[in-house]
Design a protein around this motif. Structure first.
Motif, short mmCIF file in Angstrom:
data_model
loop_
_atom_site.label_atom_id
_atom_site.label_comp_id
_atom_site.label_asym_id
_atom_site.label_seq_id
_atom_site.Cartn_x
_atom_site.Cartn_y
_atom_site.Cartn_z
N THR A 84 0.83 -1.21 0.00
CA THR A 84 0.00 0.00 0.00
C THR A 84 0.86 1.25 0.00
O THR A 84 0.55 2.24 -0.69
CB THR A 84 -0.94 0.01 1.23
OG1 THR A 84 -1.75 -1.16 1.19
CG2 THR A 84 -1.84 1.24 1.21
N LEU A 143 2.10 1.84 -3.52
CA LEU A 143 1.03 2.32 -4.40
C LEU A 143 0.67 3.77 -4.09
O LEU A 143 0.48 4.59 -5.01
CB LEU A 143 -0.21 1.43 -4.25
CG LEU A 143 -0.12 0.05 -4.91
CD1 LEU A 143 -1.30 -0.82 -4.49
CD2 LEU A 143 -0.07 0.16 -6.43
N LEU A 144 0.56 4.13 -2.81
CA LEU A 144 0.26 5.51 -2.45
C LEU A 144 1.37 6.45 -2.92
O LEU A 144 1.11 7.57 -3.36
CB LEU A 144 0.07 5.64 -0.93
CG LEU A 144 -1.19 5.01 -0.34
CD1 LEU A 144 -1.16 5.12 1.18
CD2 LEU A 144 -2.45 5.65 -0.89
N VAL A 193 -1.55 6.55 -6.28
CA VAL A 193 -2.82 5.81 -6.28
C VAL A 193 -3.66 6.27 -5.08
O VAL A 193 -3.13 6.52 -4.00
CB VAL A 193 -2.56 4.29 -6.20
CG1 VAL A 193 -3.86 3.51 -6.15
CG2 VAL A 193 -1.72 3.85 -7.40
N ALA A 205 -5.81 1.76 -3.75
CA ALA A 205 -4.66 1.03 -3.23
C ALA A 205 -5.11 -0.13 -2.35
O ALA A 205 -4.63 -1.26 -2.49
CB ALA A 205 -3.76 1.96 -2.44
N SER A 247 -6.76 -2.90 -4.45
CA SER A 247 -5.77 -3.66 -5.22
C SER A 247 -4.99 -4.61 -4.34
O SER A 247 -4.77 -5.78 -4.68
CB SER A 247 -4.81 -2.69 -5.93
OG SER A 247 -5.50 -1.85 -6.82
#
Length: 255
Positions: free
Chosen positions: A31, A34-35, A39, A44, A47
């Motif tokens: 996470t 992704l952040l 995202v 996030a 996913s």
């Protein structure tokens, strides 16, 4: 093939290797990455939980093979985690991403600090007794859905702090995570289909999602074995430093 696939495959491999050995960090690391890539928190988390369905199943099978699972504890943790995960997904999809992101970043940073504290003191905070796994699963599932990671830091830390056998705590937490991931993913999907959650850019994450799944599935069998042999304190320091660094990077980007 999109280059993002290989990048996220490496992230998924490293995250699952640590998660399988320590009982935490796959969601937090994935996470955070992704952040950091821009995202939204809901995308996030959705996913990462979709990836956890596959990586969690592979990890659970590995821990079952190595006899790292307490079956009674598994049932109680999973039950609480499913309820908490669904509630967390509903809350996360009800709030605009730009509003919730600072809180998610703060939560991930806190998880990093908790992991570092564990490495420094070689101890775990005693929050719940091992006889109370249902509320522990509820809290862990809720924060896991909100932050895209948190199941392991909350659940594994609490179990080990209450005196649970390390192998059983790690193996059971990892195996229960697949049930939480399925429920949370279903909650995100239901929110999307019913119009409760209107998201953009989720389809563009397919290569990243595929990479997270592929890397995690490859690492899972190794991680189940690693629970027995790797120096856990060293890995705890490593993942704590990575998570804190990523949270700090996101905080700088935000403010």
């Amino acid at each position: 093939m999109d280059p993002d696939f290989w990048l996220f495959a490496a992230v998924g491999f490293a995250a699952q290797l640590v998660d399988g050995a320590l009982g935490m960090a796959y969601g937090v690391i994935s996470t955070s990455v992704l952040l950091s890539a821009g995202v939204t928190p809901a995308n996030a988390s959705a996913s990462v939980h979709a990836a956890k369905v596959f990586t969690g199943a592979a990890s659970g099978l590995s821990h079952i093979f190595h006899r790292n699972v307490d079956w009674k504890l598994l049932g109680l943790l999973s039950g609480g985690g499913v309820v908490g995960g669904v509630l967390g997904a509903y809350v996360l999809t009800s709030i605009p991403g730009e509003v919730v992101k600072p809180f998610v970043v703060a939560w991930l940073g806190l998880m990093g600090v908790v992991i570092l504290y564990r490495a420094w003191r070689q101890t775990r905070p005693k929050v719940f007794s091992w006889k109370q796994p249902l509320p522990l699963g509820l809290v862990g599932g809720f924060f896991d859905a909100i932050g895209g990671g948190g199941w392991g830091p909350v659940v594994t830390s609490s179990l080990m702090g209450a005196g649970a056998d390390a192998r059983k705590a790690i193996g059971t937490t990892n195996t229960a995570e697949v049930f939480v991931a399925v429920a949370t993913s279903a909650a995100f999907l239901a929110s999307l289909l019913t119009g409760h959650w209107e998201t953009e850019g989720l389809r563009g994450l397919l290569w990243q999602l595929g990479g997270l799944i592929a890397g995690g599935v490859v690492a899972a069998p190794i991680a189940g074995w690693a629970t027995k042999v790797l120096p856990l304190r060293m890995l705890t320091w490593l993942v704590g430093l990575v998570v804190v660094a990523l949270a700090a990077w996101q905080a700088v980007a935000l403010f």
